[in-house]
Design an enzyme around this catalytic site. Structure first.
Site, short mmCIF file in Angstrom:
data_model
loop_
_atom_site.label_atom_id
_atom_site.label_comp_id
_atom_site.label_asym_id
_atom_site.label_seq_id
_atom_site.Cartn_x
_atom_site.Cartn_y
_atom_site.Cartn_z
N GLU A 23 -5.38 -8.59 1.18
CA GLU A 23 -5.98 -8.28 2.48
C GLU A 23 -7.46 -8.05 2.27
O GLU A 23 -7.86 -7.39 1.31
CB GLU A 23 -5.41 -6.98 3.10
CG GLU A 23 -4.02 -7.09 3.62
CD GLU A 23 -3.51 -5.79 4.23
OE1 GLU A 23 -4.34 -4.96 4.68
OE2 GLU A 23 -2.29 -5.59 4.24
N GLU A 63 0.79 -1.23 0.00
CA GLU A 63 0.00 0.00 0.00
C GLU A 63 0.83 1.28 0.00
O GLU A 63 0.80 2.03 0.99
CB GLU A 63 -0.95 0.01 1.20
CG GLU A 63 -1.94 -1.12 1.22
CD GLU A 63 -2.98 -0.98 2.33
OE1 GLU A 63 -2.89 -0.04 3.13
OE2 GLU A 63 -3.90 -1.81 2.38
C1 FCB Z 1 -4.29 -1.98 5.64
C2 FCB Z 1 -2.90 -2.32 6.11
C3 FCB Z 1 -2.88 -3.34 7.21
C4 FCB Z 1 -3.99 -3.13 8.19
C5 FCB Z 1 -5.32 -3.05 7.48
C6 FCB Z 1 -6.50 -2.92 8.39
O1 FCB Z 1 -4.30 -0.67 5.12
O2 FCB Z 1 -2.11 -2.79 5.05
O3 FCB Z 1 -1.61 -3.28 7.82
O4 FCB Z 1 -3.74 -2.00 8.96
O5 FCB Z 1 -5.30 -1.97 6.59
#
Ligand code: FCB
Length: 475
Positions: A378, A192
């Site tokens: 994620e 990210e």
């Molecule tokens: C993302 C991050 C991760 C975590 C989630 C909830 O932006 O990559 O580390 O904080 O959000």
């Protein structure tokens, strides 16, 4: 703004059109394609604890959390989930969940305490033991090189603002490839970059805590040059596996059809979704980005931006929500504000549960950037879980709802021809949620931070069934 998307419209009772539990499109086959990879994710600073153990160099996050007023209740991650010492039983738990893959990150400063130069064998050994154990248990390691914990020693030299970081990062990446390139089948350079820059350099809510319009595009540029350079190093080394990038994406939908809201939505989409991917796939910045940064834009040479375009083997997408967007002149430079529609399920982070957006994001990536293999690296949600297990159980129905909806959306995207190869739940266990400290729980596994007791939540059991049935348990 996602071109293929119809404008959002609430139904008569004010709920949005998408109802996750009742949603079961005919098109979707109930199982995922054979070989679909099921995993869960964490990151080093959020779970490991012991940030200075065994010769590790401090990171910008270690510094940040120990500065006054930076985190919820001043919380820090000196212990976090104590994973640095409990990694063996944590791998046992991963196995109990039936995980086929585990995405984690390397703390750069454990391996190179000064960020470059001297390698710390003890730091490297920690990851060697972890990787070997995962492989023994047939859990595929998916390694992220940079999940925001820059060595503080490099920040002292300007960190992501110093052009030399391209070489520092590449040197670090090469140390990692030499150590584990034969054994680790999936590498991601950055996690990210949007958050690293927006939080770290534009708004100052993340480490290193700068709020500077002029720094943000420069930090972004150096992050992406570093990414591309590490990919080139991976190719040059002839490593036999896959390297990619992880970005966070969210559909931006207008909150109304006023010209102001439509313009804010377009800006937000450029800034959030295209800013980092256009250089990777097209070798240039998106139309309109320079205008958003205004006076902050440094006018990059086209040849410099073109250097970011380097073929990746996969793209990792982190998806949590969409943003219903309205114009807000008090929030420069993008001037966008997020609104949550009435009746929506809302996470403790304030994010709307919106599974349909995951399908939209996947289809948008395919349409705009072509057919790179995709992974959801994620996905999940933070909710008010019970603080402690009741009769040995943690019931977290909203997290089950979240995974059910989002995974059905993945299945729908696959049915629409998206080359989605795997899914990683965020997170394997509750952990240190950056400036929110321990106040947001995202885990499939509950962590009692006082005792370090782990308990698989109902969502963990649900996810285990989904994995076991390759998606059939979603219904
Ligand atoms: C993302 C991050 C991760 C975590 C989630 C909830 O932006 O990559 O580390 O904080 O959000």
């Amino acid at each position: 703004m996602f071109p293929h998307r119809l404008p959002w419209s609430p139904n008569s009772d004010g709920h949005h059109e998408y109802l996750p539990l009742e949603w079961s499109p005919m098109a979707a086959a109930s199982r995922f394609p054979d070989g679909f990879l099921w995993g869960a994710a964490t990151s080093a600073y959020q779970i490991e604890g012991s940030p200075l153990a065994d010769g590790s160099g401090a990171s910008i996050w270690h510094r940040f959390v120990h500065s006054p007023g930076r985190t919820f209740q001043g919380q820090h991650a000196d212990l976090a989930c104590d994973h640095y010492r409990r990694w063996e039983s944590d791998v046992d738990l991963m196995q109990a969940l039936g995980l086929q893959a585990y995405r984690f990150s390397i703390a750069w400063g454990r391996v190179l305490p000064e960020g470059r130069g001297r390698v710390n064998g003890k730091g490297l050994d920690f990851y060697k033991r972890l990787i070997d154990r995962l492989l023994e248990r047939s859990i595929t390691p998916n390694v992220t090189l940079y999940h925001w914990d820059l060595p503080a020693a490099l920040d002292d030299r300007g960190g992501w603002l110093n052009p030399d970081i391209e070489h520092w990062f590449t040197e670090y990446a090469q140390v990692m490839f030499h150590a584990f390139g034969d054994r680790v089948p999936m590498w991601a350079t950055l996690n990210e970059p949007w958050v690293a820059v927006d939080g770290g350099y534009l708004h100052g809510v993340n480490a290193p805590g700068h709020a500077n319009l002029f720094e943000a595009p420069i930090a972004a540029h150096h992050l992406m040059l570093s990414h591309a350079s590490a990919v080139r190093a991976y190719r040059a080394g002839g490593w036999p596996h896959q390297i990619g990038l992880v970005v966070n994406l969210e559909p931006k939908d207008p909150a109304s059809d006023s010209p102001e809201d439509l313009a804010a939505t377009a800006r937000a989409h450029t800034y959030f979704n295209e800013q980092y991917l256009d250089p990777v796939f097209f070798g240039r910045h998106p139309e309109g980005l320079a205008r958003i940064y205004g006076a902050g834009w440094p006018d990059f040479a086209a040849s410099e931006v073109a250097r970011i375009q380097e073929k990746i083997d996969f793209l990792g997408i982190n998806y949590y929500t969409r943003a219903l967007t309205k114009d807000d002149p008090t929030r420069p430079p993008v001037r966008d504000a997020r609104v949550v529609p009435e009746g929506a399920t809302v996470m403790t982070t304030g994010w709307e549960l919106y599974p349909k957006g995951l399908e939209e994001v996947l289809v948008w990536v395919k349409e705009r950037y072509g057919d790179t293999p995709l992974y959801i690296t994620e996905n999940g949600g933070a909710y008010e879980d019970p603080e402690a297990p009741v009769d040995g159980r943690i019931d977290d129905p909203l997290r089950v709802l979240t995974y059910r909806g989002n995974l059905r959306a993945c299945r729908d995207a696959i049915a629409r021809g998206v080359d989605l190869r795997g899914f990683f739940a965020w997170s394997f266990m509750d952990n240190f949620e950056w400036s929110s400290g321990f106040s947001k729980r995202f885990g499939l596994v509950h962590v009692d931070y006082a005792t370090q007791q782990r308990t698989i939540k109902a969502s963990g059991e649900f996810y285990r069934d989904v994995i076991r049935t390759n998606g059939e348990a979603l219904g």
